[in-house]
Design a protein around this motif. Structure first.
Motif, PDB file in Angstrom:
ATOM      1  N   VAL A  57       0.771  -1.162   0.123  1.00 58.15           N
ATOM      2  CA  VAL A  57      -0.027   0.026   0.062  1.00 58.15           C
ATOM      3  C   VAL A  57       0.822   1.188  -0.010  1.00 58.15           C
ATOM      4  O   VAL A  57       1.877   1.468   0.403  1.00 58.15           O
ATOM      5  CB  VAL A  57      -1.025  -0.138   1.091  1.00 58.15           C
ATOM      6  N   SER A  58       0.510   2.210  -0.712  1.00 58.22           N
ATOM      7  CA  SER A  58       1.121   3.445  -0.904  1.00 58.22           C
ATOM      8  C   SER A  58       0.042   4.642  -1.129  1.00 58.22           C
ATOM      9  O   SER A  58      -0.696   4.667  -2.103  1.00 58.22           O
ATOM     10  CB  SER A  58       2.130   3.687  -2.102  1.00 58.22           C
ATOM     11  N   VAL A  59       0.029   5.646  -0.022  1.00 64.71           N
ATOM     12  CA  VAL A  59      -1.000   6.691  -0.194  1.00 64.71           C
ATOM     13  C   VAL A  59      -0.130   7.851  -0.008  1.00 64.71           C
ATOM     14  O   VAL A  59       0.932   8.009   0.466  1.00 64.71           O
ATOM     15  CB  VAL A  59      -2.188   6.468   0.940  1.00 64.71           C
ATOM     16  N   ARG A  60      -0.770   9.083  -0.736  1.00 64.01           N
ATOM     17  CA  ARG A  60      -0.228  10.412  -0.491  1.00 64.01           C
ATOM     18  C   ARG A  60      -0.384  11.019   0.855  1.00 64.01           C
ATOM     19  O   ARG A  60      -1.386  10.897   1.578  1.00 64.01           O
ATOM     20  CB  ARG A  60      -0.855  11.369  -1.463  1.00 64.01           C
ATOM     21  N   GLY A  61       0.580  11.723   1.332  1.00 69.51           N
ATOM     22  CA  GLY A  61       0.673  12.113   2.761  1.00 69.51           C
ATOM     23  C   GLY A  61       1.205  11.318   3.743  1.00 69.51           C
ATOM     24  O   GLY A  61       1.482  10.099   3.635  1.00 69.51           O
ATOM     25  N   HIS A  62       1.320  11.827   4.999  1.00 68.11           N
ATOM     26  CA  HIS A  62       1.739  10.961   6.162  1.00 68.11           C
ATOM     27  C   HIS A  62       0.611  10.803   6.885  1.00 68.11           C
ATOM     28  O   HIS A  62       0.215  11.715   7.716  1.00 68.11           O
ATOM     29  CB  HIS A  62       2.872  11.855   6.936  1.00 68.11           C
ATOM     30  N   LEU A  63       0.256   9.680   6.710  1.00 74.87           N
ATOM     31  CA  LEU A  63      -0.961   9.006   7.647  1.00 74.87           C
ATOM     32  C   LEU A  63      -0.716   8.286   8.780  1.00 74.87           C
ATOM     33  O   LEU A  63       0.519   7.398   8.674  1.00 74.87           O
ATOM     34  CB  LEU A  63      -1.989   8.359   6.710  1.00 74.87           C
ATOM     35  N   GLU A  64      -1.436   7.717   9.705  1.00 70.24           N
ATOM     36  CA  GLU A  64      -1.367   6.794  10.600  1.00 70.24           C
ATOM     37  C   GLU A  64      -1.918   5.614   9.980  1.00 70.24           C
ATOM     38  O   GLU A  64      -3.061   5.481   9.287  1.00 70.24           O
ATOM     39  CB  GLU A  64      -2.084   6.982  12.078  1.00 70.24           C
ATOM     40  N   VAL A  65      -1.137   4.488  10.291  1.00 66.35           N
ATOM     41  CA  VAL A  65      -1.944   3.153   9.775  1.00 66.35           C
ATOM     42  C   VAL A  65      -1.939   2.397  10.858  1.00 66.35           C
ATOM     43  O   VAL A  65      -0.983   2.021  11.844  1.00 66.35           O
ATOM     44  CB  VAL A  65      -0.495   2.515   9.075  1.00 66.35           C
ATOM     45  N   VAL A  66      -3.200   1.826  10.892  1.00 68.68           N
ATOM     46  CA  VAL A  66      -3.514   0.730  12.100  1.00 68.68           C
ATOM     47  C   VAL A  66      -3.496  -0.549  11.404  1.00 68.68           C
ATOM     48  O   VAL A  66      -4.029  -0.729  10.396  1.00 68.68           O
ATOM     49  CB  VAL A  66      -4.945   1.139  12.498  1.00 68.68           C
ATOM     50  N   VAL A  67      -2.783  -1.375  12.087  1.00 69.62           N
ATOM     51  CA  VAL A  67      -2.641  -2.919  11.767  1.00 69.62           C
ATOM     52  C   VAL A  67      -3.216  -3.819  12.566  1.00 69.62           C
ATOM     53  O   VAL A  67      -2.637  -3.848  13.824  1.00 69.62           O
ATOM     54  CB  VAL A  67      -0.912  -3.018  11.372  1.00 69.62           C
ATOM     55  N   TRP A  69      -3.266  -8.013  12.766  1.00 68.12           N
ATOM     56  CA  TRP A  69      -2.955  -9.243  12.059  1.00 68.12           C
ATOM     57  C   TRP A  69      -4.220 -10.234  12.671  1.00 68.12           C
ATOM     58  O   TRP A  69      -4.543 -10.397  13.860  1.00 68.12           O
ATOM     59  CB  TRP A  69      -1.840  -9.800  12.693  1.00 68.12           C
ATOM     60  N   SER A  70      -4.888 -10.907  11.704  1.00 68.50           N
ATOM     61  CA  SER A  70      -6.010 -11.803  12.054  1.00 68.50           C
ATOM     62  C   SER A  70      -5.446 -13.286  12.017  1.00 68.50           C
ATOM     63  O   SER A  70      -6.049 -13.968  13.088  1.00 68.50           O
ATOM     64  CB  SER A  70      -7.092 -11.922  10.825  1.00 68.50           C
ATOM     65  N   SER A  71      -4.580 -13.606  11.487  1.00 68.98           N
ATOM     66  CA  SER A  71      -3.532 -14.726  11.435  1.00 68.98           C
ATOM     67  C   SER A  71      -2.331 -14.488  10.751  1.00 68.98           C
ATOM     68  O   SER A  71      -1.951 -13.672  10.497  1.00 68.98           O
ATOM     69  CB  SER A  71      -4.491 -15.821  10.646  1.00 68.98           C
ATOM     70  N   GLU A  72      -1.572 -15.470  10.637  1.00 68.57           N
ATOM     71  CA  GLU A  72      -0.250 -15.629  10.043  1.00 68.57           C
ATOM     72  C   GLU A  72      -0.648 -15.171   8.585  1.00 68.57           C
ATOM     73  O   GLU A  72       0.401 -14.755   7.729  1.00 68.57           O
ATOM     74  CB  GLU A  72       0.564 -16.944  10.122  1.00 68.57           C
ATOM     75  N   ARG A  73      -1.572 -15.431   7.983  1.00 71.94           N
ATOM     76  CA  ARG A  73      -1.805 -15.373   6.502  1.00 71.94           C
ATOM     77  C   ARG A  73      -3.019 -13.944   6.250  1.00 71.94           C
ATOM     78  O   ARG A  73      -3.308 -14.030   5.192  1.00 71.94           O
ATOM     79  CB  ARG A  73      -2.376 -16.745   6.036  1.00 71.94           C
ATOM     80  N   ALA A  74      -3.206 -13.309   7.134  1.00 71.49           N
ATOM     81  CA  ALA A  74      -4.202 -12.297   6.974  1.00 71.49           C
ATOM     82  C   ALA A  74      -4.044 -11.107   8.019  1.00 71.49           C
ATOM     83  O   ALA A  74      -3.706 -11.510   9.301  1.00 71.49           O
ATOM     84  CB  ALA A  74      -5.715 -12.968   7.230  1.00 71.49           C
ATOM     85  N   VAL A  75      -3.903  -9.968   7.399  1.00 75.94           N
ATOM     86  CA  VAL A  75      -3.811  -8.688   8.103  1.00 75.94           C
ATOM     87  C   VAL A  75      -4.752  -7.763   7.709  1.00 75.94           C
ATOM     88  O   VAL A  75      -5.344  -7.573   6.661  1.00 75.94           O
ATOM     89  CB  VAL A  75      -2.480  -8.182   8.033  1.00 75.94           C
ATOM     90  N   ARG A  76      -5.451  -6.883   8.699  1.00 74.94           N
ATOM     91  CA  ARG A  76      -6.369  -5.792   8.509  1.00 74.94           C
ATOM     92  C   ARG A  76      -5.588  -4.503   8.631  1.00 74.94           C
ATOM     93  O   ARG A  76      -4.642  -4.240   9.455  1.00 74.94           O
ATOM     94  CB  ARG A  76      -7.316  -5.932   9.576  1.00 74.94           C
ATOM     95  N   ILE A  77      -5.851  -3.564   7.542  1.00 78.35           N
ATOM     96  CA  ILE A  77      -5.114  -2.407   7.488  1.00 78.35           C
ATOM     97  C   ILE A  77      -6.233  -1.242   7.501  1.00 78.35           C
ATOM     98  O   ILE A  77      -7.177  -1.204   6.836  1.00 78.35           O
ATOM     99  CB  ILE A  77      -4.235  -2.125   6.179  1.00 78.35           C
ATOM    100  N   GLY A  78      -6.121  -0.328   8.336  1.00 78.94           N
ATOM    101  CA  GLY A  78      -6.688   0.994   8.454  1.00 78.94           C
ATOM    102  C   GLY A  78      -5.997   2.229   7.968  1.00 78.94           C
ATOM    103  O   GLY A  78      -4.656   2.236   8.699  1.00 78.94           O
ATOM    104  N   LEU A  79      -6.415   3.209   7.605  1.00 80.76           N
ATOM    105  CA  LEU A  79      -5.531   4.475   7.183  1.00 80.76           C
ATOM    106  C   LEU A  79      -6.372   5.725   7.781  1.00 80.76           C
ATOM    107  O   LEU A  79      -7.522   5.690   7.738  1.00 80.76           O
ATOM    108  CB  LEU A  79      -5.518   4.767   5.738  1.00 80.76           C
TER     109      LEU A  79
END
Length: 101
Positions: A57-67, A69-79
């Motif tokens: 993921v790459s977005v313009r600006g300096h944002l806070e990223v909320v991460v 992990w649901s498991s070893e093979r899944a991750v949730r991302i919030g911006l």
């Protein structure tokens, strides 16, 4: 002119998977007048390199990223805040599924 056009990368946070075997690496990148927030996944013990580690993921600006992990093979991302421009938003990084919230 030394450094003209060079990018400056500042690592913000690391988020370990449940077993600790993988990391989401969040960085802020500044290239002249363009600032971005980027995230990558690397295996623990591997060296993160902004030049050779692919971003998911790459977005313009300096944002806070909320991460989260649901498991070893899944991750949730919030911006936070909602990005004004998304340059890259992959649904997978290797064998890890990515869900954006």
């Amino acid at each position: 002119m030394t450094g003209f056009g060079a990018c400056h990368v500042v690592r913000q946070k690391l988020y370990a998977s449940p077993s600790g075997g993988q990391l989401v690496v969040v960085v802020w990148k500044s290239c002249g007048a363009t600032d971005s927030t980027q995230a990558s996944i690397v295996a623990r013990g591997r060296t993160f390199s902004p030049e050779s580690t692919p971003t998911f993921v790459s977005v313009r600006g300096h944002l806070e990223v909320v991460v989260a992990w649901s498991s070893e093979r899944a991750v949730r991302i919030g911006l936070i805040p909602e990005p004004s421009q998304i340059d890259k938003r992959e649904q997978r990084a290797g064998d890890v599924a990515i869900v954006y919230e």
